[in-house]
Write an enzyme that holds these catalytic residues in place. Structure first.
Site, PDB file in Angstrom:
ATOM      1  N   ASP A  69       0.861  -1.178   0.000  1.00  0.00           N
ATOM      2  CA  ASP A  69       0.000   0.000   0.000  1.00  0.00           C
ATOM      3  C   ASP A  69       0.899   1.230   0.000  1.00  0.00           C
ATOM      4  OD1 ASP A  69      -2.750   0.742  -0.199  1.00  0.00           O
ATOM      5  OD2 ASP A  69      -2.530   1.760   1.709  1.00  0.00           O
ATOM      6  N   ASP A 155       4.026   9.568 -10.768  1.00  0.00           N
ATOM      7  CA  ASP A 155       5.434   9.608 -11.192  1.00  0.00           C
ATOM      8  C   ASP A 155       5.808  10.863 -11.992  1.00  0.00           C
ATOM      9  OD1 ASP A 155       6.174   7.320  -9.892  1.00  0.00           O
ATOM     10  OD2 ASP A 155       6.153   6.027 -11.652  1.00  0.00           O
ATOM     11  N   LYS A 175      14.352   4.018 -11.525  1.00  0.00           N
ATOM     12  CA  LYS A 175      13.327   4.193 -10.488  1.00  0.00           C
ATOM     13  C   LYS A 175      13.440   3.058  -9.470  1.00  0.00           C
ATOM     14  CE  LYS A 175       8.446   4.410  -9.321  1.00  0.00           C
ATOM     15  NZ  LYS A 175       7.066   4.041  -9.639  1.00  0.00           N
TER      16      LYS A 175
HETATM   17  P1  ITT Z   1      -3.458  -2.293  -5.359  1.00  0.00           P
HETATM   18  O1  ITT Z   1      -4.216  -1.781  -4.164  1.00  0.00           O
HETATM   19  O2  ITT Z   1      -4.238  -3.305  -6.179  1.00  0.00           O
HETATM   20  O3  ITT Z   1      -2.085  -2.784  -5.014  1.00  0.00           O
HETATM   21  P2  ITT Z   1      -3.479   0.506  -6.212  1.00  0.00           P
HETATM   22  O4  ITT Z   1      -3.100   1.159  -7.504  1.00  0.00           O
HETATM   23  O5  ITT Z   1      -4.860   0.769  -5.678  1.00  0.00           O
HETATM   24  O6  ITT Z   1      -3.219  -1.064  -6.379  1.00  0.00           O
HETATM   25  P3  ITT Z   1      -2.281   1.802  -3.857  1.00  0.00           P
HETATM   26  O7  ITT Z   1      -3.596   1.952  -3.183  1.00  0.00           O
HETATM   27  O8  ITT Z   1      -1.140   1.300  -3.062  1.00  0.00           O
HETATM   28  O9  ITT Z   1      -2.394   0.856  -5.147  1.00  0.00           O
HETATM   29  O10 ITT Z   1      -1.754   3.146  -4.512  1.00  0.00           O
HETATM   30  C1  ITT Z   1      -2.419   4.345  -4.441  1.00  0.00           C
HETATM   31  C2  ITT Z   1      -2.095   5.215  -5.600  1.00  0.00           C
HETATM   32  O11 ITT Z   1      -0.815   5.807  -5.387  1.00  0.00           O
HETATM   33  C3  ITT Z   1      -1.991   4.529  -6.960  1.00  0.00           C
HETATM   34  O12 ITT Z   1      -3.251   4.431  -7.568  1.00  0.00           O
HETATM   35  C4  ITT Z   1      -1.071   5.474  -7.709  1.00  0.00           C
HETATM   36  O13 ITT Z   1      -1.808   6.569  -8.210  1.00  0.00           O
HETATM   37  C5  ITT Z   1      -0.158   5.979  -6.611  1.00  0.00           C
HETATM   38  N1  ITT Z   1       1.100   5.240  -6.580  1.00  0.00           N
HETATM   39  C6  ITT Z   1       1.394   4.103  -5.917  1.00  0.00           C
HETATM   40  N2  ITT Z   1       2.667   3.746  -6.140  1.00  0.00           N
HETATM   41  C7  ITT Z   1       3.182   4.675  -6.966  1.00  0.00           C
HETATM   42  C8  ITT Z   1       4.443   4.869  -7.575  1.00  0.00           C
HETATM   43  O14 ITT Z   1       5.451   4.017  -7.404  1.00  0.00           O
HETATM   44  N3  ITT Z   1       4.617   5.942  -8.344  1.00  0.00           N
HETATM   45  C9  ITT Z   1       3.613   6.822  -8.555  1.00  0.00           C
HETATM   46  N4  ITT Z   1       2.394   6.713  -8.035  1.00  0.00           N
HETATM   47  C10 ITT Z   1       2.177   5.638  -7.247  1.00  0.00           C
END
Ligand code: ITT
Length: 202
Positions: A69, A155, A175
């Protein structure tokens, strides 16, 4: 040895795979198992949500499970979007919608005040009573315009401290050497090595 990645985000799968792939280690995805599940992320911390994702999927599949997360915490916005990063601009928001909303909330805020942190919490669940957390954090600033085509999410807006380009201007290897997720995964890898835990994952 099998480990299930509890995410529907294929960008994350790719980054995690690159970081922790090993010959003695089979990384499974929900897609590999034809398993469609959306765990509701209703906790107010990254720990809470990563544990919930890993635990629910562990219980449904029986595989040792790893969930990620991640949130972007912007100082000038009192930590927003934080745990709500994926739905900052609304329930079905696209990455672009979220970036636009972030830029509009930060309109007029000078560069030196656009400080932020990307934080990833990874949770490993190996049985009903055992879970482990691994955290990675990177500080940086939010750029005034989107730049770069690589990566995903925020990003194109995030410049990590010590660099003069956004994550989206880096190639995947770059990255994956410096990111919040990479740092959390390094801790996870060290844990596997030092605890001999990998012998027990199945
Ligand atoms: P899962 O819960 O299925 O893992 P998700 O996309 O909903 O996928 P998160 O809730 O962890 O994942 O992520 C929240 C948001 O944060 C995600 O939708 C992206 O917009 C952003 N995010 C997460 N990791 C990132 C990264 O490495 N670089 C840029 N944005 C990121």
């Amino acid at each position: 040895m099998k480990l299930l990645l509890a995410t529907n985000n294929l960008h994350k799968v790719e980054e995690i795979r690159r970081k922790i792939a090993r010959d003695d280690f089979e990384l499974l995805t929900l897609k590999d198992l034809n398993f469609e599940i959306e765990v509701e992320e209703d906790k107010d911390t990254l720990e809470g949500n990563s544990l919930k994702k890993a635990f629910e999927i562990f219980q449904k599949t029986g595989y040792s499970t790893l969930a990620d997360d991640t949130g972007l915490f912007v100082d000038a916005l009192n930590g927003a979007p934080g745990v709500f990063s994926s739905r900052y601009a609304g329930e079905n928001a696209t990455y672009d919608d979220n970036c636009r909303k972030l830029l509009s909330e930060l309109q007029g805020v000078p560069l030196e005040k656009r400080t932020a942190s990307f934080i990833t919490v990874i949770c490993l669940v190996t049985d009903n009573n055992k879970h482990y957390f691994f955290e990675g954090k990177v500080e940086g600033i939010i750029k005034e315009t989107k730049t770069g085509e690589n990566g995903f999410g925020y990003d194109p807006l995030f410049i990590p401290a010590g660099f003069n380009k956004t994550y989206a201007e880096m190639n995947s290897e770059e990255k994956n050497q410096c990111s919040h997720r990479a740092k959390a995964l390094e801790k996870f890898k060290n844990f596997l090595m030092t605890s001999n835990y990998d012998k027990q994952i199945s």
